[in-house]
Design a protein around this motif. Sequence first.
Motif, mmCIF file in Angstrom:
data_model
loop_
_atom_site.group_PDB
_atom_site.id
_atom_site.type_symbol
_atom_site.label_atom_id
_atom_site.label_comp_id
_atom_site.label_asym_id
_atom_site.label_seq_id
_atom_site.Cartn_x
_atom_site.Cartn_y
_atom_site.Cartn_z
ATOM 1 N N MET A 170 0.865 -1.175 0.000
ATOM 2 C CA MET A 170 0.000 0.000 0.000
ATOM 3 C C MET A 170 0.906 1.230 0.000
ATOM 4 O O MET A 170 1.737 1.393 0.886
ATOM 5 N N GLU A 171 0.754 2.075 -1.017
ATOM 6 C CA GLU A 171 1.721 3.135 -1.244
ATOM 7 C C GLU A 171 1.034 4.436 -1.630
ATOM 8 O O GLU A 171 0.066 4.445 -2.388
ATOM 9 N N LEU A 172 1.538 5.532 -1.078
ATOM 10 C CA LEU A 172 1.078 6.860 -1.446
ATOM 11 C C LEU A 172 1.893 7.327 -2.653
ATOM 12 O O LEU A 172 3.128 7.362 -2.605
ATOM 13 N N THR A 173 1.195 7.647 -3.737
ATOM 14 C CA THR A 173 1.846 8.098 -4.966
ATOM 15 C C THR A 173 1.148 9.350 -5.481
ATOM 16 O O THR A 173 -0.037 9.312 -5.820
ATOM 17 N N LYS A 174 1.867 10.450 -5.473
ATOM 18 C CA LYS A 174 1.323 11.741 -5.915
ATOM 19 C C LYS A 174 0.022 12.083 -5.191
ATOM 20 O O LYS A 174 -0.945 12.566 -5.786
ATOM 21 N N GLY A 175 -0.006 11.783 -3.892
ATOM 22 C CA GLY A 175 -1.149 12.135 -3.067
ATOM 23 C C GLY A 175 -2.316 11.178 -3.143
ATOM 24 O O GLY A 175 -3.333 11.378 -2.480
ATOM 25 N N LYS A 176 -2.188 10.103 -3.937
ATOM 26 C CA LYS A 176 -3.227 9.084 -4.045
ATOM 27 C C LYS A 176 -2.723 7.787 -3.412
ATOM 28 O O LYS A 176 -1.528 7.517 -3.426
ATOM 29 N N LEU A 177 -3.643 6.985 -2.883
ATOM 30 C CA LEU A 177 -3.253 5.751 -2.211
ATOM 31 C C LEU A 177 -3.520 4.551 -3.115
ATOM 32 O O LEU A 177 -4.648 4.355 -3.585
ATOM 33 N N SER A 178 -2.471 3.772 -3.365
ATOM 34 C CA SER A 178 -2.585 2.599 -4.236
ATOM 35 C C SER A 178 -2.376 1.325 -3.441
ATOM 36 O O SER A 178 -1.494 1.257 -2.582
ATOM 37 N N LEU A 179 -3.175 0.315 -3.739
ATOM 38 C CA LEU A 179 -2.997 -1.024 -3.180
ATOM 39 C C LEU A 179 -2.575 -1.933 -4.325
ATOM 40 O O LEU A 179 -3.346 -2.201 -5.235
#
Length: 359
Positions: free
Chosen positions: A243-252
């Motif tokens: 689970m990673e924050l990328t450019k202010g969005k959260l991706s799973l």
Amino acid sequence: LLGASVNVNMDSVTEIFLKLLFLLSVHHQLTAVAGNKYNCDDQLVSALPQSSFSSSSELSSSHSPGFARLNRREGAGGWSPLVSNKYQWLQIDLGERTEITAVATQGGYGSSDWVTSYLLMFSDSGRNWKQYRQEESIWAFSGNTNADSVVYYKLQHSIKARYLRFVPLDWNPNGRIGMRIEVYGCTYRSEVIGFDGKSCLIYTLNKKLINTLKDVISLKFKTMQSDGILLHREGQNGDHFTMELTKGKLSLLINLGDTKTHSSNAQINITLGSLLDDQHWHTVHIEHFNNQVNFTVDKHTHHFHAKGEFSYLDLDYELSFGGIPVPEKSGTSSRRNFHGCFENIYYNGVNIIDLARRH
């Protein structure tokens, strides 16, 4: 816990199995009890000192914000600003982070001064403010129609904050802005841990295999950084999720690690939220049962089915929060560790931060 990894090891399969059963049992019992007896509607404003009140301006010393307590008649009987316009506000410092469940308003005692609608803003620092939202939009509260009747509003979802600000939008056209207020709630209990972008918290389970049909992970986070790894889980067969924050969005990102599965099905990437690097708390909840996954960020949930052999999670892995201890292991060496704060990390009912502090 900054700048270092914390390992929590369980030596015995029996020990961890019994502990998980016990903790899950206690957690569910406490939840059930709380559902019947949970009381979070204490009056929070009436006992506050004068120094806890502030405002954009005041009409006179007898109209100062310290006189804005519900049902009180001291001073001029409430707060009124120097000029009645939409740039005024009344602010309360609750002294600590608090769970706020309801608010109530009155006009100025025995006057023609009352507010007919207002916004509610909240903050942990008193500098970075967020507006209360309901039904996916900024919520305007209906205020008063006279000076002395109390208008009580139960919040649809509670606010966790130290500072609360009332912002008048409209008021009696034959009078001025005038407010007396009360706030209801209770002390907010939490465990908070900070990460400096170089650290991670590792929860290491036993090397022998234990299967669970359901996995639940929940936490809150806040950060000013737009990128960073919040959570990584490694399985023994190369499967992992990140689970990673990328450019202010959260991706799973779920990688099944199953060579028998077609490559297009072996990896799933779900993205939720935006502008999550706003230094406000955001809630994350991941629930996995069989191959059904529910991924929730704040109030938005994405339901999906993981394909391949994802019907259970083997617990022969490390669960790391805030980063990956050996990035090369999963080909993630270019990714950044998390820089910010986590609150109330729970894994299958286990309070991870509390466990780290005690061990």
